[in-house]
Design an enzyme around this catalytic site. Sequence first.
Site, short mmCIF file in Angstrom:
data_model
loop_
_atom_site.label_atom_id
_atom_site.label_comp_id
_atom_site.label_asym_id
_atom_site.label_seq_id
_atom_site.Cartn_x
_atom_site.Cartn_y
_atom_site.Cartn_z
N GLU A 34 66.58 25.46 -14.44
CA GLU A 34 66.17 24.52 -13.39
C GLU A 34 67.15 23.35 -13.31
OE1 GLU A 34 64.27 25.37 -10.76
OE2 GLU A 34 62.66 25.76 -12.20
N HIS A 35 67.52 23.02 -12.09
CA HIS A 35 68.52 21.98 -11.82
C HIS A 35 69.87 22.31 -12.46
CE1 HIS A 35 65.99 19.11 -9.63
NE2 HIS A 35 65.01 19.57 -10.38
N THR A 36 70.12 23.59 -12.57
CA THR A 36 71.41 24.04 -13.09
C THR A 36 72.30 24.57 -11.96
OG1 THR A 36 70.25 26.09 -13.59
CG2 THR A 36 70.71 24.64 -15.44
N SER A 68 55.51 30.49 16.27
CA SER A 68 55.05 30.44 14.89
C SER A 68 53.90 29.45 14.77
CB SER A 68 56.17 29.99 13.96
OG SER A 68 55.64 29.77 12.67
N GLY A 121 56.33 23.18 0.64
CA GLY A 121 56.37 22.01 -0.25
C GLY A 121 55.85 22.29 -1.64
N LEU A 124 58.25 26.82 -3.87
CA LEU A 124 58.44 28.28 -3.87
C LEU A 124 59.43 28.72 -2.78
CD1 LEU A 124 54.74 29.43 -4.45
CD2 LEU A 124 56.52 29.12 -6.16
N GLU A 159 70.88 24.01 4.91
CA GLU A 159 70.19 22.93 4.19
C GLU A 159 71.08 21.70 4.07
OE1 GLU A 159 67.09 22.76 3.02
OE2 GLU A 159 66.46 24.84 3.22
N ASP A 171 67.91 29.20 -4.22
CA ASP A 171 66.77 29.68 -3.41
C ASP A 171 67.22 30.74 -2.42
OD1 ASP A 171 65.70 27.60 -4.83
OD2 ASP A 171 65.49 26.26 -3.11
N TYR A 220 66.18 13.97 -6.04
CA TYR A 220 67.05 15.16 -6.22
C TYR A 220 68.51 14.75 -6.07
CZ TYR A 220 68.59 20.03 -5.57
OH TYR A 220 69.20 21.24 -5.70
C1 GLA Z 1 65.34 23.16 -5.36
C2 GLA Z 1 66.72 23.44 -4.80
C3 GLA Z 1 67.46 24.45 -5.67
C4 GLA Z 1 67.44 24.03 -7.14
C5 GLA Z 1 66.04 23.66 -7.58
C6 GLA Z 1 66.00 23.09 -8.97
O1 GLA Z 1 64.56 24.32 -5.29
O2 GLA Z 1 66.61 23.94 -3.49
O3 GLA Z 1 68.78 24.59 -5.19
O4 GLA Z 1 68.34 22.99 -7.38
O5 GLA Z 1 65.44 22.72 -6.71
O6 GLA Z 1 66.37 24.03 -9.90
#
Ligand code: GLA
Length: 379
Positions: A34-36, A68, A121, A124, A159, A171, A220
């Site tokens: 995560e956050h890598t 939608s 939100g 996921l 994004e 993601d 973030y």
């Molecule tokens: C969000 C971002 C991803 C990732 C995660 C943390 O989901 O969209 O790119 O950085 O946070 O791991």
Amino acid sequence: MSLYEQVIQEFARQFSGQPTAVVRAPGRVNLIGEHTDYNDGFVLPMAIDRAAWIALRPRADARVCVYSPYFEQAITFALDDLETYRDGWIEYPRGVAWALTEAGHAITGWDGVLLSDVPVGAGLSSSAAVEMATARAFGVVSGFDWDAPTMAKLGQKVENHWIGVKSGIMDQMISASGRADHALLIDCRSLETQLVPLPAGTVVVVLDTATRRGLVDSAYNERRAQCETAARFFAVPALRDVTLAAFEDRASLLDANTRRRARHVISENERTLRAAEVMRQGDAVLLGQLMNDSHTSLRDDFEVSSDALNTIVDCARREPGCYGARMTGAGFGGCAVALVQAEAAESFASAVSVTYRNSTGLQPNVYVCRATNGAEVIA
Ligand code: GLA
């Protein structure tokens, strides 16, 4: 009725007649790492059985008309008028059209219905699912090949440059290239992927805290900047290039905050590679332990957890059959993920729902997720 059936039925209602294609692209849950991703590191997510679906039919003109429930009415946009970002939810599909055009694709118009059961939100990746489903839809009507890393990069560009969120590549990569029954070890520098099976007899359970992330974008971006500062200090392109030993050698020279942020990323990369190894050996106990360690690091060093996330993780770990649990996604709310013995899954889900509700007053949503394929054309 399945979303597949619903999206076809809704298409007939909105546009009359049948769609010529149906595409789907899943949300994801990240098991560890995560956050890598924006540190050029490693992630280990799986695509889940919640997805964005589009039923579509080509149009003769260069316009896209999407209905939608996200926006309650059909919205039309022109493919020759993609200069400026406007506002609202349609900007995800519209941004994909912009990025495809920028990449040199000659895209053509379509009518479509977009339905999704990826909660918004919740961490996921509901927006990545919509981006990859839209890219698939354009691929079908405009006839270009699907290359998962290329499309994932395109989604990230949407994004970063259209929506204005500085997210990494995880993601979109997993939504584009997930595989049924597997997690995917992704090298976020090379975009190479390796399939990793879930340990036999285990299931992945999503624990939605029923809280939604608050100031996530600014926090973030701040974390990203802190990681970049740390990488500059170590004189490397990204924290991916720093080993734990090299970090410990010089860590005392960093200010306390930057030091903790860097320690999370560097140790999380090691945990993620280790997690893929132990999964291949089928070792659920060690995988669970690594997930627990990841949560501690995200809570204390990276400081992106929340009270609700910490509580649901504690509730999960107290239940029999739980190997480990951690927050998942960007943090600050949304979901946690647990690795649970398959036969204990049902009692686990109901017990955590009760204990979490008793301690917070919130009604969580706890469910088993199956690993599914990434973005695909269904019909
Ligand atoms: C969000 C971002 C991803 C990732 C995660 C943390 O989901 O969209 O790119 O950085 O946070 O791991």
